[in-house]
Design a protein around this motif. Structure first.
Motif, PDB file in Angstrom:
ATOM      1  N   GLY A   1       0.784  -1.216   0.000  1.00  0.00           N
ATOM      2  CA  GLY A   1       0.000   0.000   0.000  1.00  0.00           C
ATOM      3  C   GLY A   1       0.820   1.272   0.000  1.00  0.00           C
ATOM      4  N   GLN A   2       2.124   1.178  -0.239  1.00  0.00           N
ATOM      5  CA  GLN A   2       3.016   2.338  -0.169  1.00  0.00           C
ATOM      6  C   GLN A   2       3.857   2.426  -1.441  1.00  0.00           C
ATOM      7  OE1 GLN A   2       3.209   4.653   2.787  1.00  0.00           O
ATOM      8  NE2 GLN A   2       1.225   3.677   2.643  1.00  0.00           N
ATOM      9  N   SER A  50       0.874   6.469  -1.694  1.00  0.00           N
ATOM     10  CA  SER A  50       0.122   5.393  -1.044  1.00  0.00           C
ATOM     11  C   SER A  50      -0.739   4.646  -2.042  1.00  0.00           C
ATOM     12  CB  SER A  50      -0.759   5.968   0.075  1.00  0.00           C
ATOM     13  OG  SER A  50       0.006   6.690   1.004  1.00  0.00           O
ATOM     14  N   SER A  81      -1.984   1.615  -4.208  1.00  0.00           N
ATOM     15  CA  SER A  81      -2.045   0.191  -3.929  1.00  0.00           C
ATOM     16  C   SER A  81      -1.402  -0.621  -5.043  1.00  0.00           C
ATOM     17  CB  SER A  81      -3.504  -0.230  -3.757  1.00  0.00           C
ATOM     18  OG  SER A  81      -3.608  -1.626  -3.580  1.00  0.00           O
ATOM     19  N   GLU A 133      -0.477  -7.549   3.566  1.00  0.00           N
ATOM     20  CA  GLU A 133       0.159  -7.208   4.833  1.00  0.00           C
ATOM     21  C   GLU A 133       1.638  -7.579   4.762  1.00  0.00           C
ATOM     22  OE1 GLU A 133      -1.854  -9.339   7.874  1.00  0.00           O
ATOM     23  OE2 GLU A 133      -1.269 -11.326   7.154  1.00  0.00           O
ATOM     24  N   TYR A 136       2.821  -3.086   8.063  1.00  0.00           N
ATOM     25  CA  TYR A 136       1.951  -2.375   7.142  1.00  0.00           C
ATOM     26  C   TYR A 136       0.772  -3.295   6.836  1.00  0.00           C
ATOM     27  CZ  TYR A 136       5.704   0.923   5.757  1.00  0.00           C
ATOM     28  OH  TYR A 136       6.687   1.877   5.728  1.00  0.00           O
ATOM     29  N   SER A 137      -0.362  -2.710   6.528  1.00  0.00           N
ATOM     30  CA  SER A 137      -1.484  -3.493   6.011  1.00  0.00           C
ATOM     31  C   SER A 137      -2.321  -2.615   5.095  1.00  0.00           C
ATOM     32  CB  SER A 137      -2.344  -4.068   7.134  1.00  0.00           C
ATOM     33  OG  SER A 137      -3.026  -3.049   7.833  1.00  0.00           O
ATOM     34  N   ASP A 138      -2.888  -3.226   4.088  1.00  0.00           N
ATOM     35  CA  ASP A 138      -3.682  -2.492   3.102  1.00  0.00           C
ATOM     36  C   ASP A 138      -4.853  -3.377   2.683  1.00  0.00           C
ATOM     37  OD1 ASP A 138      -4.475  -0.515   1.341  1.00  0.00           O
ATOM     38  OD2 ASP A 138      -3.144  -1.169  -0.270  1.00  0.00           O
ATOM     39  N   LYS A 139      -6.064  -2.915   2.927  1.00  0.00           N
ATOM     40  CA  LYS A 139      -7.271  -3.663   2.559  1.00  0.00           C
ATOM     41  C   LYS A 139      -8.097  -2.802   1.619  1.00  0.00           C
ATOM     42  CE  LYS A 139      -7.461  -6.200   6.937  1.00  0.00           C
ATOM     43  NZ  LYS A 139      -8.299  -6.546   8.119  1.00  0.00           N
ATOM     44  N   GLN A 140      -8.345  -3.341   0.444  1.00  0.00           N
ATOM     45  CA  GLN A 140      -9.020  -2.574  -0.596  1.00  0.00           C
ATOM     46  C   GLN A 140     -10.189  -3.356  -1.164  1.00  0.00           C
ATOM     47  OE1 GLN A 140      -6.818  -0.034  -3.650  1.00  0.00           O
ATOM     48  NE2 GLN A 140      -7.303  -1.839  -4.847  1.00  0.00           N
ATOM     49  N   ARG A 178     -11.314   1.539   1.338  1.00  0.00           N
ATOM     50  CA  ARG A 178      -9.923   1.154   1.534  1.00  0.00           C
ATOM     51  C   ARG A 178      -9.455   1.512   2.941  1.00  0.00           C
ATOM     52  NH1 ARG A 178      -4.570   3.332  -1.800  1.00  0.00           N
ATOM     53  NH2 ARG A 178      -3.073   1.960  -0.781  1.00  0.00           N
ATOM     54  N   THR A 232      -6.003   1.496   5.266  1.00  0.00           N
ATOM     55  CA  THR A 232      -4.551   1.374   5.238  1.00  0.00           C
ATOM     56  C   THR A 232      -3.988   1.706   6.615  1.00  0.00           C
ATOM     57  OG1 THR A 232      -4.480   2.053   2.910  1.00  0.00           O
ATOM     58  CG2 THR A 232      -2.443   2.209   4.151  1.00  0.00           C
TER      59      THR A 232
END
Length: 317
Positions: free
Chosen positions: A87-88, A126, A128, A259, A282-286, A311, A313
């Motif tokens: 996510g970065q 940021s 995705s 993640e 880190y975690s990113d949920k989209q 989303r 993050t």
């Protein structure tokens, strides 16, 4: 710690274009070797499109082992990606980049993928990741593309054109094993299944992918190894409904959950050793949902589309 929970985006648009029938007949007369793109919001041959476009078919992506956003830089001129973890990512085209809003737009078909809101969130840094399995093609448009794609496309736009459901039963599965230098083993699994529900009327296509990459950065102070390991789970569900010969309705739901940890390390502590006093996950949920309807009116084609994005993050500094 920065958290951007519930970043919601709702978009709707209506587009009227010239009918595709004349183009289809012309393309048939000239053979099947033409590369078709929709960069101008309608189907055109690549050689007839007055724009700088790189188009990669699904077969080309698979043959070149291009599976993710980071892999795409090997096939697209002037595209660079700065990857700081899940996510970065900062995506750059033609060298145009700055802090703040994104300079390159990402689209799933007609639906834009937005970054975290807020003036200090640095949405452009940021962006995705996206997976390129079971796509019809990827179109990379060099900017500026503000006229057709709005804000966030000064450098250009990347369109992921999904493979739509059809009325035949089919499926595919592939798996691979990876090894990371200074790390360990990982794997990748991709699967797709197409199901006709009502012949020539309703069909569904499901896609699932999972990727596990072992980490190569250690933290001796915390007695941790592979702190930048990354795991991604995702997929999409596509539905095509054809209630009449002149009307096609497509619905889609895209999911991407990632993640992992930061890949930064300190040379003073030795190669690939981090000195953080705490873990920095880190975690990113989209989740992206879209609905579009295309009507062939004879004198023109009418396309109506709406999209919704949710989303979450979490970035730890």
């Amino acid at each position: 710690m920065k958290s951007y929970p519930g970043g919601h985006t709702l978009v709707a648009c209506l587009l009227l274009t010239a009918p595709a029938a004349a183009y289809a007949e012309d393309a048939a007369d000239k053979g099947s070797n033409d590369i078709v793109v929709t960069a101008l919001k309608r189907e055109t041959r690549l050689q007839d499109t007055p724009a700088a476009v790189t188009s990669l078919s699904g077969d080309t992506l698979r043959a070149a082992s291009i599976d993710s956003a980071n892999d795409l830089v090997r096939a697209v001129p002037s595209l660079t990606i700065t990857d700081s973890g899940p996510g970065q990512r900062r995506i750059t085209l033609r060298g145009i980049r700055s802090a703040g809003d994104a300079q390159v737009g990402i689209y799933y078909d007609e639906t834009a993928v937005a970054g975290p809101p807020g003036t200090t969130s640095d949405a452009g840094g940021s962006q995705s990741d996206f997976k390129l399995f079971d796509l019809e093609r990827v179109e990379v448009l060099r900017g500026p593309q503000g006229t057709l794609y709005g804000a966030g496309a000064v450098g250009g736009a990347i369109r992921l054109v999904t493979r739509k459901p059809d009325f035949t039963f089919s499926g595919k599965l592939d798996a691979s094993v990876t090894s990371t230098r200074s790390g360990g083993e990982g794997y990748q699994l991709n699967a797709a299944l197409n199901l006709p529900v009502v012949n020539d009327v309703l069909a569904v296509r499901g896609v699932y992918f999972r990727r596990q990459d072992d980490g190569w950065v250690d933290n001796p102070g915390l007695h941790l190894t592979g702190i930048n390991a990354e795991r991604t789970d995702g997929g999409r569900i596509l539905v095509r409904f054809v209630p009449a010969s002149w009307l096609t309705i497509d619905g889609a739901a895209h999911f991407l959950f990632t993640e992992g940890g930061a890949s930064t390390w300190s040379p003073s502590a030795g190669a690939y050793n981090a000195v953080n006093a705490a873990q920095v996950p880190y975690s990113d949920k989209q989740r992206i949902y879209s609905l579009s309807a295309k009507a062939e009116l004879g004198f023109a084609d009418l396309l109506a589309t709406a999209g919704y994005q949710d989303r979450d993050t979490l970035v730890t500094r």
